[in-house]
Design an enzyme around this catalytic site. Structure first.
Site, PDB file in Angstrom:
ATOM      1  N   GLY A  46     -18.889  30.913  -5.434  1.00  0.00           N
ATOM      2  CA  GLY A  46     -20.066  30.057  -5.409  1.00  0.00           C
ATOM      3  C   GLY A  46     -20.572  29.905  -3.987  1.00  0.00           C
ATOM      4  O   GLY A  46     -19.794  30.042  -3.036  1.00  0.00           O
ATOM      5  N   GLN A  51     -24.967  25.941   2.656  1.00  0.00           N
ATOM      6  CA  GLN A  51     -23.971  26.763   3.355  1.00  0.00           C
ATOM      7  C   GLN A  51     -24.590  27.918   4.131  1.00  0.00           C
ATOM      8  O   GLN A  51     -23.929  28.526   4.962  1.00  0.00           O
ATOM      9  CB  GLN A  51     -22.964  27.326   2.344  1.00  0.00           C
ATOM     10  CG  GLN A  51     -22.127  26.241   1.712  1.00  0.00           C
ATOM     11  CD  GLN A  51     -21.077  26.838   0.832  1.00  0.00           C
ATOM     12  OE1 GLN A  51     -21.326  27.121  -0.326  1.00  0.00           O
ATOM     13  NE2 GLN A  51     -19.893  27.072   1.379  1.00  0.00           N
ATOM     14  N   CYS A  93     -13.409  26.567   0.195  1.00  0.00           N
ATOM     15  CA  CYS A  93     -14.848  26.544   0.421  1.00  0.00           C
ATOM     16  C   CYS A  93     -15.146  27.531   1.531  1.00  0.00           C
ATOM     17  O   CYS A  93     -14.439  27.554   2.541  1.00  0.00           O
ATOM     18  CB  CYS A  93     -15.271  25.131   0.839  1.00  0.00           C
ATOM     19  SG  CYS A  93     -17.031  25.005   1.212  1.00  0.00           S
ATOM     20  N   LEU A  94     -16.179  28.340   1.364  1.00  0.00           N
ATOM     21  CA  LEU A  94     -16.518  29.331   2.386  1.00  0.00           C
ATOM     22  C   LEU A  94     -16.912  28.668   3.705  1.00  0.00           C
ATOM     23  O   LEU A  94     -16.902  29.321   4.742  1.00  0.00           O
ATOM     24  CB  LEU A  94     -17.649  30.243   1.890  1.00  0.00           C
ATOM     25  CG  LEU A  94     -17.290  31.136   0.689  1.00  0.00           C
ATOM     26  CD1 LEU A  94     -18.531  31.873   0.193  1.00  0.00           C
ATOM     27  CD2 LEU A  94     -16.182  32.118   1.039  1.00  0.00           C
ATOM     28  N   HIS A 135     -18.194  21.615  -7.473  1.00  0.00           N
ATOM     29  CA  HIS A 135     -18.127  21.874  -6.030  1.00  0.00           C
ATOM     30  C   HIS A 135     -19.522  22.195  -5.469  1.00  0.00           C
ATOM     31  O   HIS A 135     -19.909  21.667  -4.424  1.00  0.00           O
ATOM     32  CB  HIS A 135     -17.151  23.050  -5.814  1.00  0.00           C
ATOM     33  CG  HIS A 135     -16.964  23.481  -4.405  1.00  0.00           C
ATOM     34  ND1 HIS A 135     -15.762  23.359  -3.733  1.00  0.00           N
ATOM     35  CD2 HIS A 135     -17.820  24.057  -3.520  1.00  0.00           C
ATOM     36  CE1 HIS A 135     -15.906  23.838  -2.498  1.00  0.00           C
ATOM     37  NE2 HIS A 135     -17.138  24.271  -2.336  1.00  0.00           N
ATOM     38  N   GLU A 136     -20.264  23.042  -6.183  1.00  0.00           N
ATOM     39  CA  GLU A 136     -21.579  23.454  -5.670  1.00  0.00           C
ATOM     40  C   GLU A 136     -22.606  22.315  -5.782  1.00  0.00           C
ATOM     41  O   GLU A 136     -23.460  22.165  -4.901  1.00  0.00           O
ATOM     42  CB  GLU A 136     -22.083  24.705  -6.389  1.00  0.00           C
ATOM     43  CG  GLU A 136     -21.170  25.932  -6.282  1.00  0.00           C
ATOM     44  CD  GLU A 136     -20.745  26.265  -4.860  1.00  0.00           C
ATOM     45  OE1 GLU A 136     -21.520  26.039  -3.918  1.00  0.00           O
ATOM     46  OE2 GLU A 136     -19.602  26.747  -4.692  1.00  0.00           O
ATOM     47  N   HIS A 139     -22.132  20.168  -2.891  1.00  0.00           N
ATOM     48  CA  HIS A 139     -22.766  20.705  -1.680  1.00  0.00           C
ATOM     49  C   HIS A 139     -24.217  20.233  -1.571  1.00  0.00           C
ATOM     50  O   HIS A 139     -24.703  19.930  -0.483  1.00  0.00           O
ATOM     51  CB  HIS A 139     -22.763  22.238  -1.691  1.00  0.00           C
ATOM     52  CG  HIS A 139     -21.542  22.858  -1.073  1.00  0.00           C
ATOM     53  ND1 HIS A 139     -21.154  22.617   0.224  1.00  0.00           N
ATOM     54  CD2 HIS A 139     -20.627  23.735  -1.565  1.00  0.00           C
ATOM     55  CE1 HIS A 139     -20.065  23.316   0.495  1.00  0.00           C
ATOM     56  NE2 HIS A 139     -19.712  24.004  -0.580  1.00  0.00           N
TER      57      HIS A 139
END
Ligand code: NI
Length: 172
Positions: A46, A51, A93-94, A135-136, A139
């Protein structure tokens, strides 16, 4: 398609609630393709607009690694409208690369939002997809998974980040 730069904690764009997506034009469609390319290359399941330093409420997600095109999603202006059950599992998480922590999430969720043409639709997900949807969507609200864990666990994550920052191994 182009790969975009993924920003890392503590970039302010990650920590600030994003603005709604209002224009569903060709520029958005190109950006979405770039976000998919960036997510697959990372690799990740994701990736949210924040991000890649775009303060808009949107994300791309694919928990199948490109194997099932029917589970490849873009969603703008997501809202979690149903949450059921609980799951515990490692989450990453990236934007906090290489560090994982156990995060409790709902097991089954439905997210409502808009596709790349602005059409309303829903995504129903369980297990990893449910985790990813939560999670997204977080964000988009300026939250990271470290906002969803205990202060002690958060300190463990941030200690690892600071160590990497000191040695110059943290993306800036
Ligand atoms: Ni993330």
């Amino acid at each position: 398609m182009a790969r975009l730069k993924i920003v890392a904690w503590p970039e302010s764009v990650l920590l600030t609630p994003a603005e709604p997506v209002t224009k569903f034009d060709d520029k958005l469609k190109k950006l979405v393709e770039d976000m998919f390319e960036t997510m697959y290359a990372a690799p990740g399941v994701g990736l949210a607009g924040t991000q890649v330093a775009i303060a808009k409420r949107m994300f791309v997600m694919d928990c199948t690694g490109g194997k099932d095109p029917s589970r490849r999603f873009f969603m703008a202006n997501p809202e979690i409208i149903l949450k059921e059950g609980k799951q515990d599992g490692d989450e990453g998480c990236l934007s906090i690369p290489g560090i994982y922590s156990k995060v409790q999430r709902s097991m089954h969720v439905i997210a409502r939002g808009q596709d790349v043409n602005g059409k309303e639709y829903q995504i129903e997900g369980t297990e990893l997809e449910a985790r990813c949807l939560q999670h997204e969507t977080d964000h988009c609200d300026g939250f990271l998974y470290i906002n969803r864990i205990s202060p002690l666990k958060r300190e463990l994550v941030l200690r690892k980040v600071r160590k990497l920052q000191k040695t110059g191994e943290w993306p800036s």
